[in-house]
Design a protein around this motif. Sequence first.
Motif, PDB file in Angstrom:
ATOM      1  N   GLY A 220      -8.006   9.616  -3.573  1.00 17.92           N
ATOM      2  CA  GLY A 220      -7.759   9.848  -2.149  1.00 17.92           C
ATOM      3  C   GLY A 220      -7.380  11.306  -1.981  1.00 17.92           C
ATOM      4  N   ILE A 221      -7.715  11.839  -0.827  1.00 21.29           N
ATOM      5  CA  ILE A 221      -7.531  13.276  -0.616  1.00 21.29           C
ATOM      6  C   ILE A 221      -6.325  13.515   0.286  1.00 21.29           C
ATOM      7  N   LEU A 222      -5.518  14.507  -0.051  1.00 21.21           N
ATOM      8  CA  LEU A 222      -4.507  14.977   0.908  1.00 21.21           C
ATOM      9  C   LEU A 222      -5.264  15.903   1.844  1.00 21.21           C
TER      10      LEU A 222
ATOM     11  N   SER B 148      -6.971   7.398   8.728  1.00 22.49           N
ATOM     12  CA  SER B 148      -7.651   8.027   7.591  1.00 22.49           C
ATOM     13  C   SER B 148      -6.758   9.001   6.839  1.00 22.49           C
ATOM     14  N   ARG B 149      -5.453   8.978   7.142  1.00 21.63           N
ATOM     15  CA  ARG B 149      -4.561   9.992   6.573  1.00 21.63           C
ATOM     16  C   ARG B 149      -3.332   9.396   5.894  1.00 21.63           C
ATOM     17  N   GLY B 150      -3.416   8.145   5.479  1.00 16.31           N
ATOM     18  CA  GLY B 150      -2.217   7.467   4.983  1.00 16.31           C
ATOM     19  C   GLY B 150      -1.530   8.196   3.841  1.00 16.31           C
ATOM     20  N   LEU B 151      -2.305   8.844   2.995  1.00 17.55           N
ATOM     21  CA  LEU B 151      -1.682   9.470   1.821  1.00 17.55           C
ATOM     22  C   LEU B 151      -0.816  10.649   2.240  1.00 17.55           C
TER      23      LEU B 151
ATOM     24  N   GLY C 113       0.859  -1.183   0.000  1.00 19.57           N
ATOM     25  CA  GLY C 113       0.000   0.000   0.000  1.00 19.57           C
ATOM     26  C   GLY C 113       0.895   1.234   0.000  1.00 19.57           C
ATOM     27  N   ILE C 114       0.317   2.373   0.350  1.00 19.46           N
ATOM     28  CA  ILE C 114       1.094   3.615   0.301  1.00 19.46           C
ATOM     29  C   ILE C 114       2.264   3.570   1.297  1.00 19.46           C
ATOM     30  N   ALA C 115       2.079   2.889   2.447  1.00 24.40           N
ATOM     31  CA  ALA C 115       3.166   2.833   3.436  1.00 24.40           C
ATOM     32  C   ALA C 115       4.321   1.987   2.906  1.00 24.40           C
TER      33      ALA C 115
ATOM     34  N   ALA D 286       4.563  -3.354   6.652  1.00 22.00           N
ATOM     35  CA  ALA D 286       3.687  -2.251   6.225  1.00 22.00           C
ATOM     36  C   ALA D 286       2.375  -2.872   5.769  1.00 22.00           C
ATOM     37  N   MET D 287       1.811  -3.690   6.644  1.00 24.61           N
ATOM     38  CA  MET D 287       0.689  -4.550   6.272  1.00 24.61           C
ATOM     39  C   MET D 287      -0.636  -4.003   6.777  1.00 24.61           C
ATOM     40  N   GLY D 288      -0.707  -2.709   7.061  1.00 28.62           N
ATOM     41  CA  GLY D 288      -1.946  -2.158   7.592  1.00 28.62           C
ATOM     42  C   GLY D 288      -2.341  -2.920   8.851  1.00 28.62           C
ATOM     43  N   HIS D 289      -3.644  -3.194   8.989  1.00 31.16           N
ATOM     44  CA  HIS D 289      -4.097  -3.900  10.199  1.00 31.16           C
ATOM     45  C   HIS D 289      -3.547  -5.319  10.252  1.00 31.16           C
ATOM     46  N   GLY D 290      -3.090  -5.859   9.095  1.00 25.02           N
ATOM     47  CA  GLY D 290      -2.491  -7.204   9.066  1.00 25.02           C
ATOM     48  C   GLY D 290      -1.206  -7.273   9.880  1.00 25.02           C
ATOM     49  N   THR D 291      -0.605  -6.133  10.186  1.00 32.93           N
ATOM     50  CA  THR D 291       0.648  -6.117  10.952  1.00 32.93           C
ATOM     51  C   THR D 291       0.450  -6.769  12.322  1.00 32.93           C
TER      52      THR D 291
ATOM     53  N   ALA E 270      -6.474  -0.892   1.469  1.00 33.07           N
ATOM     54  CA  ALA E 270      -6.920   0.472   1.825  1.00 33.07           C
ATOM     55  C   ALA E 270      -6.428   1.517   0.820  1.00 33.07           C
ATOM     56  N   SER E 271      -5.254   1.292   0.252  1.00 32.77           N
ATOM     57  CA  SER E 271      -4.689   2.292  -0.673  1.00 32.77           C
ATOM     58  C   SER E 271      -5.237   2.157  -2.092  1.00 32.77           C
ATOM     59  N   GLY E 272      -6.370   1.474  -2.252  1.00 32.55           N
ATOM     60  CA  GLY E 272      -6.843   1.203  -3.610  1.00 32.55           C
ATOM     61  C   GLY E 272      -8.040   2.011  -4.066  1.00 32.55           C
ATOM     62  N   ASN E 273      -8.447   3.033  -3.330  1.00 33.56           N
ATOM     63  CA  ASN E 273      -9.590   3.837  -3.785  1.00 33.56           C
ATOM     64  C   ASN E 273      -9.220   4.633  -5.034  1.00 33.56           C
ATOM     65  N   PRO E 274     -10.213   4.943  -5.867  1.00 39.16           N
ATOM     66  CA  PRO E 274      -9.867   5.658  -7.108  1.00 39.16           C
ATOM     67  C   PRO E 274      -9.327   7.068  -6.857  1.00 39.16           C
TER      68      PRO E 274
HETATM   69  C1  LIG Z   1     -12.975   4.314   2.584  1.00 43.67           C
HETATM   70  C2  LIG Z   1     -11.648   4.917   2.867  1.00 43.67           C
HETATM   71  C3  LIG Z   1     -11.367   6.199   2.427  1.00 43.67           C
HETATM   72  C4  LIG Z   1     -10.135   6.782   2.690  1.00 43.67           C
HETATM   73  N1  LIG Z   1      -9.866   8.037   2.230  1.00 43.67           N
HETATM   74  C5  LIG Z   1      -8.633   8.568   2.449  1.00 43.67           C
HETATM   75  C6  LIG Z   1      -8.287   9.832   1.939  1.00 43.67           C
HETATM   76  O1  LIG Z   1      -9.072  10.486   1.268  1.00 43.67           O
HETATM   77  N2  LIG Z   1      -7.050  10.322   2.211  1.00 43.67           N
HETATM   78  C7  LIG Z   1      -6.139   9.614   2.949  1.00 43.67           C
HETATM   79  O2  LIG Z   1      -5.025  10.089   3.172  1.00 43.67           O
HETATM   80  N3  LIG Z   1      -6.438   8.408   3.425  1.00 43.67           N
HETATM   81  C8  LIG Z   1      -7.657   7.878   3.198  1.00 43.67           C
HETATM   82  N4  LIG Z   1      -7.961   6.656   3.701  1.00 43.67           N
HETATM   83  C9  LIG Z   1      -6.952   5.985   4.507  1.00 43.67           C
HETATM   84  C10 LIG Z   1      -5.873   5.393   3.636  1.00 43.67           C
HETATM   85  O3  LIG Z   1      -6.477   4.637   2.635  1.00 43.67           O
HETATM   86  C11 LIG Z   1      -4.949   4.549   4.489  1.00 43.67           C
HETATM   87  O4  LIG Z   1      -4.442   5.318   5.548  1.00 43.67           O
HETATM   88  C12 LIG Z   1      -3.779   4.021   3.686  1.00 43.67           C
HETATM   89  O5  LIG Z   1      -4.212   3.446   2.495  1.00 43.67           O
HETATM   90  C13 LIG Z   1      -3.010   3.013   4.511  1.00 43.67           C
HETATM   91  O6  LIG Z   1      -1.973   2.528   3.725  1.00 43.67           O
HETATM   92  P1  LIG Z   1      -1.149   1.266   4.188  1.00 43.67           P
HETATM   93  O7  LIG Z   1      -0.107   1.048   3.171  1.00 43.67           O
HETATM   94  O8  LIG Z   1      -0.742   1.438   5.598  1.00 43.67           O
HETATM   95  O9  LIG Z   1      -2.209   0.075   4.202  1.00 43.67           O
HETATM   96  P2  LIG Z   1      -2.818  -0.740   2.972  1.00 43.67           P
HETATM   97  O10 LIG Z   1      -3.029   0.097   1.793  1.00 43.67           O
HETATM   98  O11 LIG Z   1      -3.977  -1.489   3.504  1.00 43.67           O
HETATM   99  O12 LIG Z   1      -1.649  -1.740   2.601  1.00 43.67           O
HETATM  100  C14 LIG Z   1      -1.343  -2.864   3.376  1.00 43.67           C
HETATM  101  C15 LIG Z   1      -0.950  -3.957   2.415  1.00 43.67           C
HETATM  102  O13 LIG Z   1      -0.467  -5.052   3.177  1.00 43.67           O
HETATM  103  C16 LIG Z   1      -0.855  -6.222   2.515  1.00 43.67           C
HETATM  104  N5  LIG Z   1      -0.852  -7.312   3.476  1.00 43.67           N
HETATM  105  C17 LIG Z   1      -1.462  -7.348   4.679  1.00 43.67           C
HETATM  106  N6  LIG Z   1      -1.234  -8.517   5.272  1.00 43.67           N
HETATM  107  C18 LIG Z   1      -0.460  -9.237   4.430  1.00 43.67           C
HETATM  108  C19 LIG Z   1       0.103 -10.527   4.490  1.00 43.67           C
HETATM  109  N7  LIG Z   1      -0.088 -11.324   5.539  1.00 43.67           N
HETATM  110  N8  LIG Z   1       0.853 -10.954   3.464  1.00 43.67           N
HETATM  111  C20 LIG Z   1       1.059 -10.157   2.381  1.00 43.67           C
HETATM  112  N9  LIG Z   1       0.535  -8.929   2.276  1.00 43.67           N
HETATM  113  C21 LIG Z   1      -0.209  -8.476   3.287  1.00 43.67           C
HETATM  114  C22 LIG Z   1      -2.242  -5.913   2.004  1.00 43.67           C
HETATM  115  O14 LIG Z   1      -2.574  -6.746   0.921  1.00 43.67           O
HETATM  116  C23 LIG Z   1      -2.122  -4.460   1.611  1.00 43.67           C
HETATM  117  O15 LIG Z   1      -1.857  -4.307   0.235  1.00 43.67           O
HETATM  118  C24 LIG Z   1      -9.177   6.054   3.428  1.00 43.67           C
HETATM  119  C25 LIG Z   1      -9.457   4.762   3.854  1.00 43.67           C
HETATM  120  C26 LIG Z   1     -10.669   4.187   3.572  1.00 43.67           C
HETATM  121  C27 LIG Z   1     -10.938   2.786   4.023  1.00 43.67           C
END
Ligand SMILES: Cc1cc2nc3c(=O)[nH]c(=O)nc-3n(C[C@H](O)[C@H](O)[C@H](O)COP(=O)(O)OP(=O)(O)OC[C@H]3O[C@@H](n4cnc5c(N)ncnc54)[C@H](O)[C@@H]3O)c2cc1C
Length: 691
Positions: free
Chosen positions: A337-339, A644-647, A301-303, A488-493, A331-335
């Motif tokens: 995302g807003i800063l 809600s601020r990952g970007l 994802g973005i992290a 950097a697995m989001g909640h999967g961490t 989570a980082s897959g929305n079409p």
């Molecule tokens: C509806 C919605 C709207 C949002 N709008 C905004 C916005 O406008 N602006 C903004 O800044 N943020 C927004 N956010 C928040 C933002 O999307 C997140 O903060 C950000 O995407 C988090 O990035 P990440 O890389 O930490 O997590 P993720 O993008 O979830 O990436 C984690 C990755 O880890 C991988 N993973 C997890 N476990 C495993 C495993 N066991 N093995 C292999 N891979 C694994 C997953 O497949 C995933 O790809 C929004 C979130 C949601 C849900």
Amino acid sequence: MVPADYRRVRPLNHRTDNPADIDSARLDWRDGHPLSSVFGDVYYSRDDGLAEACHVFLDGNRLATRWRALDRDTFTIVETGFGTGLNFFAAARLWLDTAKPGQQLHYVSVEKYPLSRSDLLRAHQAWPELDFLSRQLVDAYPPLVPGFHRRWLFDDRICLTLIFADAIEGLADLCTSDNPAFLHHRNPRADAWFLDGFAPAKNPELWTPELFNTMARLSDTSTTLATFTVARTVRDGLAGAGFTVSKAPGFGRKRDMLVGSFTNPAVSPPGHARLTRGYEIPWHLPPEPASEKRAVIIGAGIAGCSTAAALHRRGWRVTLVDRHATVAGEASGNPQGILYPRLSTQDLALSVFGRQALCHALGVYPDLWRHEGAGAPCGVLVLPENDRDLAQFSEIAERYRAAPELVRAIDGNSLADTCGIALKHTRGLFFPNLGWVSPAVICARLATGIEYRQVNVADIEYDQKTRIWSLIDPEGEPIAEAPTVVLAMGHGTGALAQTSHLPLRRIRGQITAIGATEASCGLRTVICGAGYLAPATGGFHTLGATYDINDDDESVRTSDHQRNLDTLADTDPALPALFGSHSEPDGRTAFRCTTPDYLPVAGPAPDAEAFDDLYGELRQNARTNVARPGPTLPGLWVNCGHGSRGLTYAPLASELIAGQMNGEPCPLPLGLIRALHPARFLLRDLKRNRR
Ligand SMILES: Cc1cc2nc3c(=O)[nH]c(=O)nc-3n(C[C@H](O)[C@H](O)[C@H](O)COP(=O)(O)OP(=O)(O)OC[C@H]3O[C@@H](n4cnc5c(N)ncnc54)[C@H](O)[C@@H]3O)c2cc1C
């Protein structure tokens, strides 16, 4: 709804000493040259400022010779007083001419009264030969907001960290600890000091024993220094802190200048006033920098992608693994995302980190926005959600008055002129250089040139003998290995045994994609308030987003589209009418990863068991001074909890951990490094006797 996060922030978050108010430099101009009207002193020699910078700082530190012989990846200059950036230009020019490919210059400069962008430009007109350097600096120059600002320049060959702060405070914030027993422990090292800033007679507050002793903490026996002044207080102060100094011929009409080196670490006393105001046990100290530049990052994802890019630019061999076939699958897959900016009138860690991350994003996204489909720096208009917000908008605009390129208040008709549509609200905060991004396109750009593997990681194991981590798939097979692993697995961490102690929460969110109409196509900026609405792209607008705790439903719900539309009306009652009677909207559901204090988790993974054992006494007495560094799991790092601020948050969090892995100066002050540290919850729970 995104802003709901902030209503849940505990009022007594970690405090930081980092007020938003900043005084920009006040200048008088004489024959095209700037003079400080505060200090009544010149910024550089009127004879030939550039030649003086080369003579005093480059030659005084023997940089040409040292750089030609340099056999390390990085070299660090630390400067007091950035001023017009002339010393930086002199150093940058020499570095670009001398350094070998792959070597990177860290240039850290502390400036209490930064020049505005327009004053910088005006000052640089005196050196047309520096035009190429000036353009890059001025384009990347951060808004005048206090704190740390990092910019990578000149094809990543130079990393500029500008610290808009008092020099002594700013330099102390580069150190890894304020604990008296750890003042010299694993601090980033200055290879050369440029002691500039106004002369001791005009600016005595700068040239104090506190400055020299803090310099000593950031020096080792190969560190050199140079300064234009030979004032006795400076010579004595430096000697008292362990530097050996001598006079050298000065530039032009000045007879002498001072050069020196750090020779006597034993003599340097602690020397920073904040020590008397209390300090922390060294639970947060970073581990030794990595000896091998090879990492696997789990999560694309973005992290994960930002971390991969941050390590890649530092010459690391990186493998990105994710359970999805392509980046940005969750989570980082929305079409769109807003800063999303959220400035505050208070200086709690969350708001200070938030604004540092926003300022950092302003440096990161312009390059990415150049790519097809990556989004648009269209500006973000924030509308008040209630009367309290409305009252705070004026205060915020006043606090950030020196940074109109970050934010300004707008009223009345200028709201419609700015965003392109008529609104019911009559006041808003406008962030002209923010906008929306396509997270998937951004992630793909960040991951360009990085090995990618689709792998579901069930477990990770460390081999003490080989010092290598192995990633294990659900069948128990090892599938990848490296000495450094970033989670950097989001909640999967939280699913991994090593990081199961992190109090991460999975929060469902749904966005709505609604078809654009003729009226809605008039929208030029992002609008944020109770919810958000992005300008149309590909015939659709994204609006959102729901925020549901304890909800694991992965489907897209019609009822949630209705909630998003209702929130749109709360954002501004004029907005729903843009869409008239619309067809059934589309949407997407994903899960955020949040923490109890709404700050991300970024730093070395603690060894939770050893941490509990070492700091167990805190259960009885939260003020016990256990003078031993917090134990970490070797080579394991975390970057998650972006809520809600990952970007906005992830690029800065990634830069932080990449810097720590390399033992570089960090892009955040000590207080915020602690506030983001993965061990903070362990410490909190021990102190509350809850572990
Ligand atoms: C509806 C919605 C709207 C949002 N709008 C905004 C916005 O406008 N602006 C903004 O800044 N943020 C927004 N956010 C928040 C933002 O999307 C997140 O903060 C950000 O995407 C988090 O990035 P990440 O890389 O930490 O997590 P993720 O993008 O979830 O990436 C984690 C990755 O880890 C991988 N993973 C997890 N476990 C495993 C495993 N066991 N093995 C292999 N891979 C694994 C997953 O497949 C995933 O790809 C929004 C979130 C949601 C849900």
